[in-house]
Scaffold this active site. Structure first.
Site, PDB file in Angstrom:
ATOM      1  N   ASP A 178       0.846  -1.192   0.000  1.00 24.97           N
ATOM      2  CA  ASP A 178       0.000   0.000   0.000  1.00 24.97           C
ATOM      3  C   ASP A 178       0.884   1.246   0.000  1.00 24.97           C
ATOM      4  O   ASP A 178       1.886   1.315   0.706  1.00 24.97           O
ATOM      5  CB  ASP A 178      -0.925   0.004   1.229  1.00 24.97           C
ATOM      6  CG  ASP A 178      -2.074   0.985   1.071  1.00 24.97           C
ATOM      7  OD1 ASP A 178      -3.231   0.539   0.912  1.00 24.97           O
ATOM      8  OD2 ASP A 178      -1.822   2.219   1.092  1.00 24.97           O
ATOM      9  N   HIS A 206     -10.322  -4.956  -3.462  1.00 22.54           N
ATOM     10  CA  HIS A 206      -9.010  -5.275  -2.894  1.00 22.54           C
ATOM     11  C   HIS A 206      -9.185  -5.650  -1.438  1.00 22.54           C
ATOM     12  O   HIS A 206     -10.074  -5.145  -0.752  1.00 22.54           O
ATOM     13  CB  HIS A 206      -8.048  -4.097  -3.041  1.00 22.54           C
ATOM     14  CG  HIS A 206      -8.614  -2.804  -2.542  1.00 22.54           C
ATOM     15  ND1 HIS A 206      -9.518  -2.062  -3.281  1.00 22.54           N
ATOM     16  CD2 HIS A 206      -8.454  -2.150  -1.374  1.00 22.54           C
ATOM     17  CE1 HIS A 206      -9.875  -0.993  -2.584  1.00 22.54           C
ATOM     18  NE2 HIS A 206      -9.254  -1.018  -1.418  1.00 22.54           N
ATOM     19  N   HIS A 219      -7.257  -5.686   2.147  1.00 18.93           N
ATOM     20  CA  HIS A 219      -6.107  -5.167   2.895  1.00 18.93           C
ATOM     21  C   HIS A 219      -5.588  -6.276   3.819  1.00 18.93           C
ATOM     22  O   HIS A 219      -6.370  -6.853   4.598  1.00 18.93           O
ATOM     23  CB  HIS A 219      -6.524  -3.994   3.785  1.00 18.93           C
ATOM     24  CG  HIS A 219      -7.050  -2.801   3.060  1.00 18.93           C
ATOM     25  ND1 HIS A 219      -6.301  -1.644   2.884  1.00 18.93           N
ATOM     26  CD2 HIS A 219      -8.253  -2.557   2.484  1.00 18.93           C
ATOM     27  CE1 HIS A 219      -7.038  -0.751   2.238  1.00 18.93           C
ATOM     28  NE2 HIS A 219      -8.222  -1.271   1.979  1.00 18.93           N
TER      29      HIS A 219
HETATM   30  P1  5GP Z   1      -9.800   1.616   0.226  1.00 22.55           P
HETATM   31  O1  5GP Z   1      -9.872   2.917   0.977  1.00 22.55           O
HETATM   32  O2  5GP Z   1     -10.479   1.727  -1.127  1.00 22.55           O
HETATM   33  O3  5GP Z   1     -10.243   0.432   1.009  1.00 22.55           O
HETATM   34  O4  5GP Z   1      -8.258   1.363  -0.012  1.00 22.55           O
HETATM   35  C1  5GP Z   1      -7.531   1.896  -1.073  1.00 22.55           C
HETATM   36  C2  5GP Z   1      -6.088   1.744  -0.710  1.00 22.55           C
HETATM   37  O5  5GP Z   1      -5.323   1.915  -1.872  1.00 22.55           O
HETATM   38  C3  5GP Z   1      -5.601   2.790   0.305  1.00 22.55           C
HETATM   39  O6  5GP Z   1      -5.063   2.140   1.443  1.00 22.55           O
HETATM   40  C4  5GP Z   1      -4.559   3.581  -0.480  1.00 22.55           C
HETATM   41  O7  5GP Z   1      -3.471   3.988   0.313  1.00 22.55           O
HETATM   42  C5  5GP Z   1      -4.145   2.613  -1.573  1.00 22.55           C
HETATM   43  N1  5GP Z   1      -3.730   3.243  -2.805  1.00 22.55           N
HETATM   44  C6  5GP Z   1      -4.373   4.235  -3.470  1.00 22.55           C
HETATM   45  N2  5GP Z   1      -3.702   4.569  -4.581  1.00 22.55           N
HETATM   46  C7  5GP Z   1      -2.609   3.752  -4.620  1.00 22.55           C
HETATM   47  C8  5GP Z   1      -1.522   3.617  -5.543  1.00 22.55           C
HETATM   48  O8  5GP Z   1      -1.415   4.318  -6.556  1.00 22.55           O
HETATM   49  N3  5GP Z   1      -0.580   2.675  -5.264  1.00 22.55           N
HETATM   50  C9  5GP Z   1      -0.659   1.885  -4.138  1.00 22.55           C
HETATM   51  N4  5GP Z   1       0.328   0.998  -3.955  1.00 22.55           N
HETATM   52  N5  5GP Z   1      -1.671   1.981  -3.254  1.00 22.55           N
HETATM   53  C10 5GP Z   1      -2.618   2.908  -3.493  1.00 22.55           C
END
Ligand code: 5GP
Ligand code: ZN
Length: 114
Positions: A31, A100, A102
């Site tokens: 992440d 996704h 985590h």
């Molecule tokens: P959500 O909030 O949708 O459950 O999680 C999205 C996750 O994707 C977040 O933890 C954020 O830090 C990660 N993320 C967003 N953009 C990118 C990126 O460009 N590269 C990586 N490696 N992680 C990302």
């Protein structure tokens, strides 16, 4: 492939990421904004927007995702405590609409989560 999707671009190789696993169905990346010493995202290659879009035919895919998560958790010696979390929808903090999981570990975790 969804042209507007950041994870589709990472999977296609047009945006860089640190890959920790790749197979024919699933990738895992570090992440970019880690919330724990281990914060890995396990992502199906296929563009599935949310967990609610999973169907019965995806059962083996979900099994593969957990297998990958558990393999990484073991490699990192997280047997004592880790989480596998899906944020589903805006109310749960989902920001990227490509499913996704985590994998979080390496620090004490409280319950309930925020
Ligand atoms: P959500 O909030 O949708 O459950 O999680 C999205 C996750 O994707 C977040 O933890 C954020 O830090 C990660 N993320 C967003 N953009 C990118 C990126 O460009 N590269 C990586 N490696 N992680 C990302
Ligand atoms: Zn996507």
């Amino acid at each position: 492939m969804n042209d507007d999707c950041i994870f589709c671009k990472i999977i296609a190789g047009t945006i860089a990421a640190t890959f920790v696993h790749q197979d024919d169905e699933v990738v895992a990346i570090a992440d970019i904004n880690p919330q724990a010493p281990t914060h890995v995202l396990i992502i199906p290659r296929r563009h599935i927007p949310t967990a609610l879009d999973l169907q019965a035919r995806d059962a083996s895919l979900v099994g593969r995702i957990h297998e990958v998560a558990h393999r990484i958790a073991r490699e990192r010696h997280l047997e004592n405590g880790f989480r596998v979390v899906v944020n589903n929808g805006p109310g749960a903090g989902q920001t990227v609409y490509h499913l996704h999981f985590h994998l979080l570990g390496g620090r004490p975790m409280r319950w309930p989560p925020g």
